[in-house]
Design a protein around this motif. Structure first.
Motif, PDB file in Angstrom:
ATOM      1  N   ASP A  51      70.259  32.326  20.738  1.00  0.00           N
ATOM      2  CA  ASP A  51      69.760  32.204  22.106  1.00  0.00           C
ATOM      3  C   ASP A  51      69.765  30.741  22.541  1.00  0.00           C
ATOM      4  O   ASP A  51      70.205  30.412  23.649  1.00  0.00           O
ATOM      5  N   ARG A  52      69.287  29.856  21.667  1.00  0.00           N
ATOM      6  CA  ARG A  52      69.301  28.423  21.996  1.00  0.00           C
ATOM      7  C   ARG A  52      70.721  27.897  22.095  1.00  0.00           C
ATOM      8  O   ARG A  52      71.057  27.128  23.004  1.00  0.00           O
ATOM      9  N   HIS A  55      72.465  29.117  25.290  1.00  0.00           N
ATOM     10  CA  HIS A  55      71.876  28.411  26.431  1.00  0.00           C
ATOM     11  C   HIS A  55      72.452  27.007  26.533  1.00  0.00           C
ATOM     12  O   HIS A  55      72.823  26.549  27.625  1.00  0.00           O
ATOM     13  N   SER A  58      75.932  26.977  27.888  1.00  0.00           N
ATOM     14  CA  SER A  58      75.921  27.158  29.336  1.00  0.00           C
ATOM     15  C   SER A  58      75.567  25.850  30.045  1.00  0.00           C
ATOM     16  O   SER A  58      76.201  25.482  31.031  1.00  0.00           O
TER      17      SER A  58
END
Length: 279
Positions: A51-52, A55, A58
């Protein structure tokens, strides 16, 4: 033990040449990294790591192909550990860079992947004698879009780690541009005061650590974490102080300058929330 690395889908000898002088990761620190603990074929806190990572990809405007998924990366990590015959515990470093090109003309925005793995012998503990730490104040972290991601541009932490080694410290805390504590060289910071648990909010410019997030999300019922700014002066008033990261879990701080800390609640947190991660 034979040493290998993963590079863009291939497992190669560890000394194989990988990138050219034009690589943007070398030129500009244009990339991200994750350091993960693998235990018995399982990536500890896998979902939080990816998830990190995604992110961060992105934020840095990488263009990931459809097959570049968390599952693809997880499979590649476990394949590398298997190739290196690491069957119990491993430390894995996943590094992603953009590739070649100048500042205004990258050849493409697709991620290039480098993975390394090392065996780990024993589950980490609290650190028997407590860490000895101080503050490094010569490089300050800014409150910006890059503050919480694990970017390859890691110079404030590099300098703080050099300072810690030169002064025979176990770690150093870093400050943001307002002079408040954001995190440590390889960890997030927590403190305990009057049996209450605290950590600086991510708005204070610290890296968004996965172990930090795990504790914030999982201790809420019994030991809720209060996210509040931390000043150097507040360290002198804390009852306990500890650092967290994905490889070591919790490491308690025994001393900051002349201040000594206990570890009663820190030990309870380790026993209740961290030990189970290493099984």
């Amino acid at each position: 033990m034979s040493k290998f690395i993963h590079f863009n889908g291939k497992i190669l000898p560890a000394d194989a040449p990988l990138v050219s002088a034009g690589n943007r990761g070398l030129r500009y620190g244009d990339g991200l990294f994750e350091t993960m603990r693998v235990v018995n074929g399982r990536i500890v806190l896998q979902d939080l790591h990816f998830d990190r990572l995604f992110h961060g990809l992105s934020v840095l405007q990488f263009q990931c192909p459809p097959l570049f998924t968390p599952q693809y990366l997880a499979d590649a990590i476990l394949a590398l550990c298997h190739k290196m015959a690491i069957h119990q515990a491993a430390r894995v470093r996943l590094n992603i860079v953009r590739g070649n090109g100048g500042l205004y003309d990258p050849e493409n925005h697709a991620p290039q992947v480098i993975m390394e793995a090392w065996p780990l012998d024993v589950p980490p503990g609290l650190h028997e004698n407590g860490l000895v730490i101080d503050i490094y104040d010569q490089a300050r972290k800014h409150f910006d879009v890059l503050a919480n991601i694990k970017s390859n541009n890691y110079l404030p932490y590099v300098l703080a780690a050099l300072y810690a080694k030169q002064h025979r410290l176990n770690d150093c805390l870093l400050l943001n541009t307002e002079g408040r504590i954001c995190d440590a060289t390889i960890a997030n910071v927590f403190w305990i005061k009057d049996s209450r648990l605290f950590t600086p909010p991510l708005s204070e410019a610290g890296v968004g650590g996965v172990m930090r997030r795990y504790l914030v999300e999982n201790t809420a019922g019994q030991y809720p974490v209060h996210e509040e700014p931390l000043t150097p002066g507040m360290l002198e008033q804390a009852d306990e102080l500890f650092l967290t990261n994905a490889i070591q879990g919790i490491k308690w701080v025994g001393r900051y300058k002349e201040k000594a800390y206990g570890n009663k609640l820190t030990s309870l947190l380790y026993d209740q929330y961290i030990k189970r991660l290493w099984v």
